[in-house]
Design an enzyme around this catalytic site. Structure first.
Site, mmCIF file in Angstrom:
data_model
loop_
_atom_site.group_PDB
_atom_site.id
_atom_site.type_symbol
_atom_site.label_atom_id
_atom_site.label_comp_id
_atom_site.label_asym_id
_atom_site.label_seq_id
_atom_site.Cartn_x
_atom_site.Cartn_y
_atom_site.Cartn_z
ATOM 1 N N GLU A 141 0.823 -1.195 0.000
ATOM 2 C CA GLU A 141 0.000 0.000 0.000
ATOM 3 C C GLU A 141 0.863 1.253 0.000
ATOM 4 O OE1 GLU A 141 -3.342 2.311 2.759
ATOM 5 O OE2 GLU A 141 -2.425 0.461 3.482
ATOM 6 N N GLU A 278 -9.682 5.941 0.170
ATOM 7 C CA GLU A 278 -9.306 4.539 -0.003
ATOM 8 C C GLU A 278 -9.620 4.211 -1.452
ATOM 9 O OE1 GLU A 278 -7.881 2.674 2.209
ATOM 10 O OE2 GLU A 278 -8.450 3.349 4.218
#
Length: 314
Positions: A141, A278
């Site tokens: 990530e 997100e």
């Protein structure tokens, strides 16, 4: 990633219909979409607001993409900081300051004791930072967030904005969540966006934008930023749909693409308009295929940039 606590899955509804509704809502706002880059289609042109994976122009390479590093070496030295930002140029965002907050740090896992340190987030104490998630193939990530942030910086600078990154591969771990908030506050930013990707269960798909809740306690007081942050987040969500073709999350936010949280220090401690995004779920194979695509990451950066531009141009 799932920040600190998980949110119970929301009932699923047709995601693409929700995406079209969200885009239409955003495009109906005054100035929404009016400040985007060259890939932006002006409101009222192009035949409607339905999401399309071809809505953005062919992705361009960022000025300084982050290197791919799925397995950081324990002996790796921090990379040299990026060159100083050029003087703010002319453009629709001239005189505006935007802070981009790339979530996590690729080497956080090498500094577990440091990132486990508790920091004050106003209403309670939380870990300094977390390691973030990754795809099943090991794409971290933190690598994703830095790459998208570099692309986003390039797009915003091209419009004349002064752009500050809270982290640019220039430190061994962190920064802590309270420091991330302070960077935006100290800069007097007109908008702050924290870039992330989620780590939920396979089958959970889509993006969502996290908005600050009304929080007041300790050193936290979001009363002045709740409204502006919602405006910023709504515009980003609508234009993210149009740029990427991705649907709003089918597991968070009731298919609205928006979620409200009161447990995130980066939001609680902010005194300037701020949201998290997100961009997708790294643990879902279909979302992971998008997140690992350089072309899709450029579209993601474009959608975020268009939302920020729309918000700042009113």
């Amino acid at each position: 990633m799932r920040h600190d606590e998980s949110v119970p899955p929301a009932p699923r509804r047709p995601a693409l219909a929700a995406a079209a509704t969200l885009t239409a809502l955003c495009l109906g706002l005054a100035g929404c979409g009016g400040g985007g880059g060259a890939a932006q289609t002006p409101p009222g042109q192009g035949g409607g607001a339905a999401p399309s994976s071809t809505a953005a122009s062919s992705p361009a390479s960022p000025a300084s993409p982050s290197p791919s590093r799925t397995s950081p070496s324990p002996t790796r030295k921090p990379a040299s900081p990026s060159p100083p930002a050029p003087a703010t140029g002319s453009g629709p965002l001239s005189g505006r300051t935007v802070v981009i907050d790339p979530g996590h740090n690729p080497d956080n896992h090498l500094h577990t004791s440091e990132i486990a340190r508790q920091v004050d987030i106003g209403t309670t104490h939380k870990e300094c930072d977390t390691t973030g998630t990754s795809t099943n193939s090991g794409y971290a990530e933190a690598e994703f967030t830095l790459d998208v942030s570099h692309r986003l910086r390039t797009l915003l600078r091209a419009q004349g904005a002064k752009v500050i990154l809270t982290y640019d591969d220039d430190r061994p771990f962190g920064p802590c969540v309270d420091e991330r908030a302070r960077i935006g506050n100290k800069a007097g930013a007109d908008a702050v966006v924290s870039v992330h990707a989620d780590g939920s269960a396979a089958g959970n798909r889509g993006f969502h934008v996290i908005l600050p809740a009304s929080v007041r306690g300790g050193g936290a007081d979001t009363s002045k930023i709740v409204g502006p942050s919602r405006d910023l987040g709504t515009r980003i969500a609508g234009l993210f749909v149009r740029s990427t073709g991705s649907a709003p999350s089918n597991y968070v936010g009731g298919n609205t693409g928006l979620d409200i949280r009161k447990d995130l220090g980066g939001l609680n401690l902010s005194t300037v308009p701020k949201v998290f995004i997100e961009c997708g779920n790294m643990r879902d194979p279909k979302d992971a295929a998008l997140l690992t695509s350089a072309g899709w990451r450029q579209k993601a950066a474009q959608g975020i940039a268009d939302g920020i531009s729309s918000y700042l141009n009113g």
